[in-house]
Design an enzyme around this catalytic site. Structure first.
Site, short mmCIF file in Angstrom:
data_model
loop_
_atom_site.label_atom_id
_atom_site.label_comp_id
_atom_site.label_asym_id
_atom_site.label_seq_id
_atom_site.Cartn_x
_atom_site.Cartn_y
_atom_site.Cartn_z
N CYS A 146 14.04 -10.30 3.71
CA CYS A 146 14.55 -10.16 5.07
C CYS A 146 15.06 -8.76 5.38
CB CYS A 146 15.66 -11.19 5.29
SG CYS A 146 16.53 -11.07 6.84
N CYS B 276 12.36 3.97 18.31
CA CYS B 276 11.68 2.70 18.11
C CYS B 276 11.40 2.08 19.47
CB CYS B 276 12.57 1.77 17.27
SG CYS B 276 12.01 0.05 17.16
N ASP B 277 10.39 1.21 19.51
CA ASP B 277 10.03 0.52 20.75
C ASP B 277 11.17 -0.32 21.29
OD1 ASP B 277 8.24 -0.43 22.78
OD2 ASP B 277 7.93 -2.25 21.62
N CYS C 108 15.45 -7.11 12.11
CA CYS C 108 15.53 -5.95 13.02
C CYS C 108 16.98 -5.65 13.43
CB CYS C 108 14.70 -6.21 14.26
SG CYS C 108 14.64 -4.81 15.40
N TYR D 165 10.62 -13.16 29.77
CA TYR D 165 11.39 -12.67 28.63
C TYR D 165 11.13 -11.19 28.32
CZ TYR D 165 6.95 -13.89 26.30
OH TYR D 165 5.63 -14.01 25.97
N CYS D 166 10.36 -10.50 29.14
CA CYS D 166 9.97 -9.12 28.82
C CYS D 166 11.18 -8.19 28.75
CB CYS D 166 8.98 -8.60 29.85
SG CYS D 166 8.40 -6.92 29.49
N CYS E 192 6.42 -11.42 32.81
CA CYS E 192 6.89 -12.37 31.79
C CYS E 192 8.41 -12.45 31.85
CB CYS E 192 6.42 -11.94 30.41
SG CYS E 192 4.62 -11.79 30.26
#
Length: 428
Positions: free
Chosen positions: A369, A318-319, A373, A28-29, A26
């Site tokens: 909101c 975090c991922d 992130c 955008y990965c 992908c």
């Protein structure tokens, strides 16, 4: 709040049993290039062979060399993760890369180990996949064991195949849709995980109608794609949070695109689909209006309760923060409680709230909101303060647009009536 576990809060450690390895390319990965950061150590003969002495035999089920969780590490993770939880329900999440690059026998062993170490706790599992490796055998297992499947698909064929390509550069939409039909055939519960990007943002109604009308999708998570470009000497090409002067990747959704995209989908949903189709951002926004936790870290006041464990046992905050400076330790040498309750993770958790610029703290939409992130907070406010989220302008468009409907649903819920009554309000 539970009266039996009044102070308990579930902690999540998402596991990546195949590491960043994936059968897709992908465009955008953000995760495929993590292989440059965390080469897998060569397992010892003991790790290749199975579990610790006196424990349930684990057998051989793939992995071993390269990117792949060893049998011994798998057993330690399952045992320690169950012991970590202070509530009677334990959720395991299997992610990637592509977690189904580990064979079905790996996950059959997962279930055996979970039952062995459960100690009366209720175990559930979810797995996020691109769907290309699903077979009838896989689907029978997922159904029989009650696993929830997250399927990655970006909308119509034209929208999906713009960026989600296989290693040969071919589109993958038809194969993913075939896999969804297979899940339905076997009665497997599934959710859709879609991205909003610079391409599919152009036609939000075609996007939403595909999920609602063609796939009959009931649960839809939409994540905005935003990456910046920065070439690194080790082969990576995406920027980290504190990298400066990095251009936005061409596949990224722009702030105004994001706001208008979600407004258009919301207008269709609020008139026809409330209570029938669940869109994560809409649910999270309503939670913010109600003053309750949103159920997703992106919109929560603080984060840090969802860590990630790589295939080699390394645990990160975090991922989206799998970088050396956010590594908490390794499960082989550090206990999960030590890492997840430790100073470093607590500091990471508080960072989301404490680093908010004044513009965010005074914003009327903060309740929904919370700065979104932290990985996207690379802009400066009008008065030069750092920490503004790149998508801020888009969220302002969205929250201002949905505010009357959120107010109405909040009033209905407080009065003990269903939020779906808003559909009448929405048609006025």
């Amino acid at each position: 709040m539970s009266t039996v576990y009044p102070f308990a809060r579930p902690l999540y450690v998402m596991a990546k049993p195949a590491g960043p390895k994936c059968n897709l390319r992908c465009q955008y990965c953000y995760y495929l290039e993590k292989q440059h950061l965390a080469p897998s150590p060569v397992p010892s003969p003991e790790e290749e062979g199975g579990g610790a002495a006196g424990s349930l035999p684990s057998g051989r089920f793939g992995g071993g060399r390269g990117f792949g969780m060893t049998p011994k590490l798998l057993e330690q993770y399952i045992r320690d993760y169950i012991q970590l939880q202070q509530t009677p329900d334990v959720l395991f999440t299997w992610h990637g890369g592509e977690p189904m690059l580990k064979p079905l026998s790996f996950y059959q062993q997962v279930v055996r180990l979970q039952k062995y170490y459960a100690q009366g706790k209720r175990i559930s599992n979810s797995i996020q996949t691109n769907g290309l490796l699903l077979t009838p055998e896989w689907c029978k297992f997922l159904h029989d064991e009650g696993w929830l499947v997250g399927i990655s698909i970006d909308g119509t064929q034209e929208q999906h195949d713009a960026y989600r390509l296989d290693a040969g550069g071919r589109g993958t939409w038809s194969r993913v849709v075939r896999s969804i039909h297979l899940l339905n055939e076997y009665g497997v519960e599934w959710n859709a995980m879609a991205t909003a990007n610079h391409h599919n943002a152009k036609d939000p109604l075609a996007f939403y109608h595909f999920f609602r009308d063609e796939l009959r999708c009931k649960f839809l998570q939409i994540s905005p794609v935003v990456e910046r470009i920065k070439e690194h000497s080790d082969g990576r090409h995406l920027a980290q949070l504190f990298d400066e002067n990095c251009p936005i990747a061409p596949f990224s959704i722009r702030p105004e695109e994001w706001g208008k995209f979600m407004c258009t989908i919301f207008d269709e949903w609020v008139r026809h689909d409330v209570g029938e189709v669940f869109v994560q951002l809409f649910d999270a926004a309503l939670a913010g209006w109600m003053g309750v936790p949103p159920g997703v870290c992106v919109y929560a006041e603080e984060c840090g309760h969802a860590a990630v464990m790589e295939h080699n046992g390394d645990v990160y905050s975090c991922d989206h923060f799998v970088f050396p400076e956010y590594k908490l330790g390794n499960i082989r040498t550090h206990g999960l409680p030590q890492m997840l309750y430790g100073t470093k993770q607590n500091r990471f958790s508080r960072m989301k709230k404490e680093a908010l610029p004044r513009q965010c703290r005074e914003c009327p939409w903060l309740k929904a909101c919370h700065g979104e992130c932290p990985r996207l907070r690379f802009l400066h406010t009008a008065d030069g303060e750092p920490g503004l989220n790149y998508l801020c302008a888009g969220y302002k468009i969205f929250f201002q647009h949905v505010a009357p409907y959120m107010d109405y649903m909040r009033s209905e819920l407080i009065a003990g009536r269903p939020a779906s009554n808003v559909m009448k309000f929405g048609r006025i």
